[in-house]
Design a protein around this motif. Sequence first.
Motif, PDB file in Angstrom:
ATOM      1  N   THR A 145       0.829  -1.206   0.000  1.00 23.54           N
ATOM      2  CA  THR A 145       0.000   0.000   0.000  1.00 23.54           C
ATOM      3  C   THR A 145       0.864   1.257   0.000  1.00 23.54           C
ATOM      4  O   THR A 145       0.512   2.257  -0.623  1.00 23.54           O
ATOM      5  N   TYR A 146       2.006   1.208   0.691  1.00 20.39           N
ATOM      6  CA  TYR A 146       2.863   2.381   0.823  1.00 20.39           C
ATOM      7  C   TYR A 146       3.765   2.511  -0.405  1.00 20.39           C
ATOM      8  O   TYR A 146       4.983   2.271  -0.361  1.00 20.39           O
ATOM      9  N   SER A 147       3.163   2.869  -1.526  1.00 24.56           N
ATOM     10  CA  SER A 147       3.894   3.050  -2.775  1.00 24.56           C
ATOM     11  C   SER A 147       2.966   3.739  -3.767  1.00 24.56           C
ATOM     12  O   SER A 147       1.743   3.741  -3.589  1.00 24.56           O
ATOM     13  N   TYR A 148       3.551   4.337  -4.813  1.00 20.65           N
ATOM     14  CA  TYR A 148       2.723   4.949  -5.848  1.00 20.65           C
ATOM     15  C   TYR A 148       1.859   3.869  -6.501  1.00 20.65           C
ATOM     16  O   TYR A 148       2.368   2.793  -6.867  1.00 20.65           O
ATOM     17  N   PHE A 149       0.597   4.164  -6.689  1.00 23.64           N
ATOM     18  CA  PHE A 149      -0.291   3.181  -7.304  1.00 23.64           C
ATOM     19  C   PHE A 149       0.154   2.860  -8.727  1.00 23.64           C
ATOM     20  O   PHE A 149       0.061   1.716  -9.180  1.00 23.64           O
ATOM     21  N   MET A 166      -0.820  11.680  -2.189  1.00 28.82           N
ATOM     22  CA  MET A 166      -0.135  12.102  -3.420  1.00 28.82           C
ATOM     23  C   MET A 166      -0.954  11.739  -4.652  1.00 28.82           C
ATOM     24  O   MET A 166      -0.981  12.492  -5.641  1.00 28.82           O
ATOM     25  N   GLU A 167      -1.649  10.626  -4.588  1.00 31.78           N
ATOM     26  CA  GLU A 167      -2.459  10.179  -5.727  1.00 31.78           C
ATOM     27  C   GLU A 167      -3.533  11.211  -6.069  1.00 31.78           C
ATOM     28  O   GLU A 167      -3.682  11.618  -7.227  1.00 31.78           O
ATOM     29  N   TYR A 168      -4.284  11.683  -5.064  1.00 29.79           N
ATOM     30  CA  TYR A 168      -5.339  12.651  -5.381  1.00 29.79           C
ATOM     31  C   TYR A 168      -4.747  14.008  -5.733  1.00 29.79           C
ATOM     32  O   TYR A 168      -5.308  14.755  -6.541  1.00 29.79           O
TER      33      TYR A 168
END
Length: 495
Positions: free
Chosen positions: A61-65, A405-407
Motif C-alpha cells: 500500500t505504501y507506494s505509488y499506485f 499524493m495520488e489525489y
Amino acid sequence: MASEHFDAVIVGAGFAGIGAAIQLKRMGIDNFVIVDREDDLGGTWYVNHYPGLAVDVPTTTYSYFFEPNPNWSRLFSTGSEIKQYADDVADKYDVRRHIRFNVTVEGARWDEDAKLWRVNLADGSTIDARYLLTATGFLSQPHMPDIPGITEFEGRVIHTTAWDDTYDPTGEKVGIIGTGATAVQLIPELAKKAADLTVYQRTPIWVVPKVDFRFSERSKRLFARIPLTQRIIRAITDTIYELMVSVAVLHNRQTRGRFNIAAGDLAKMFRFATIRDKELRAKLTPDYDFGCKRPTFSNSYYRTFTKPHVHLQDNGIARIESDGIVNNDGSKTTIDTLVLATGFDLWEANFPAIEVIGREGRNLGKWWRETRFQAYQGVSMPYFPNYLSLASPYAFLGLNFFNTMEYQMRHMDRLFGELKRRGATTFEITEEANTRYLDRMTELLGDSLFLNGSCATARSYYYNPAGEPTLLRPMSTKDAIREASEYPITDYSIV
C-alpha cells in the motif's frame, strides 16, 4: 545576481516532490527545477536511517499506485528499501536531472506585476518561476525538546533524524527521550547492545502486534511477471486500512467507538501477555482513546521493558546535567549518550516550512494563525496564485501518504489541463470555494474520533495549536480522488 527562470519550482525532493515532478512531465512541463536542502532525494526516508527503521503501513500500500514494486523483501519493508524505491522511481521517470541538492529555500514572494514567484535561496540567489509547488512533507522539521540544561550535557547527543551510523551503544548507559512511533522501533534495537537503557516517557503509545512476513523469491518473480497479483494484494491491504480509518476515525460517532474499543482491548491483551508486572503495565497504558494519536505495530517493544537493564521513567524530567538526567522525583540517572526521539515540529515550523508571501502581501503562516488553518482540497489558498502546497491543512488521507499524493496528482492534472486548454497562465482558488470547502471539512470532522473521543491527553500532532484536528482530510481515498478529478473548475479564477 541574475535570477534563473523556470516554468515551475518544486521545493522538496521527497515522495511528494517526485510525484509532482512526474505529473508535470505528464502534462508536458519539463522546464522545472526541484530544490532540496539535503544532499540526496527521498525526504524523510533519506534523513531518517536509525536502527530498526521500517514503514508502519504495508509496502504493498505504501507506494505509488502507478508504480508497484515487485522487489519488496517483506510486508513491512525497511527504511533502506523505501529509500531505494525513491531512487528507482526518480531514475525511471527522469526526475533526478531536475533536482538541485544542498539548496535551502528561505522564502518565496509573488510578484504581481510579473505574475511570477520569486524564490529566495540561502546563498542570496533567486529563482523565478511561474508556478510554485511546496512538497516539504509533514515530517521535515525535527523537534528539539526545551529541557533545562540540555545544552550542558557533556556526553553524546543524537536526534533520530540525524543518526550517527558509526555510533555503537555496546556497553553504554543510554537515555532515550520519547515513546512515539520512532522510539517504538528504536528502543528494542538499543536494548540489544546497551548495558543500561532508560526510556523517558511523557505519553504512552498504543501498540498492537505486527503481522509481518517475508516475500519469497518466487513471489517476487510472480509479482514482476504478473503485476495483477501484486495489485490484488494491494487491494486487500488498501481495503483493510481504509476500513480501519473510516470506522475508527472518520465515522466514530456513528460507530460509537466500537472499533477503537476493540483495538484497545487487543493492545491490552498484548500488554498483559507480554508484561507480567502490573505496575509496569499500567505505566505503558494510554489514558486516551485508541487512534487519537497515531498507533503503531511492534512485536518487541513491550517485551523490551521486561529486560532487567531496561527502565521506564514516566515521572518527568526536571533538568539535564553534564553527566545525566535529574527526574522530577529528585532521582538522577547517569548516562553516556542521550538519544532524542522527540519527533517533528509539525505545526509551528512546518505550516508552512518556508515563508510564503502571496498577493497583496498576504503571509501564509500569519494568515493561517490569525484566521484558521485551511486549504482547498489540501492544496490551494486564496491570495496565493499559481501555488500548490502539498503539505497543507486537510491534505493527509489517514495512514498512507501515497494515497494523498495520488489525489494531489489528479488535482494537478485537472487544473493544469484546464490552463492549457484555455491558453491561460494564472490560477487562484476563489475565496467562496475555499470557504465552502472549509465549512464542509469542519462539518465532516464533527463525526470523527477527534471531536467525539477522549483525546485530551494524547498530545497528538493531528491537532493544530488551536485544538482543531485540521491535519487530516476526513474522507475516503476513493472520494478524495473522485473530487480531485471532478471538482468544479469554476472554483478557480483562471486568467
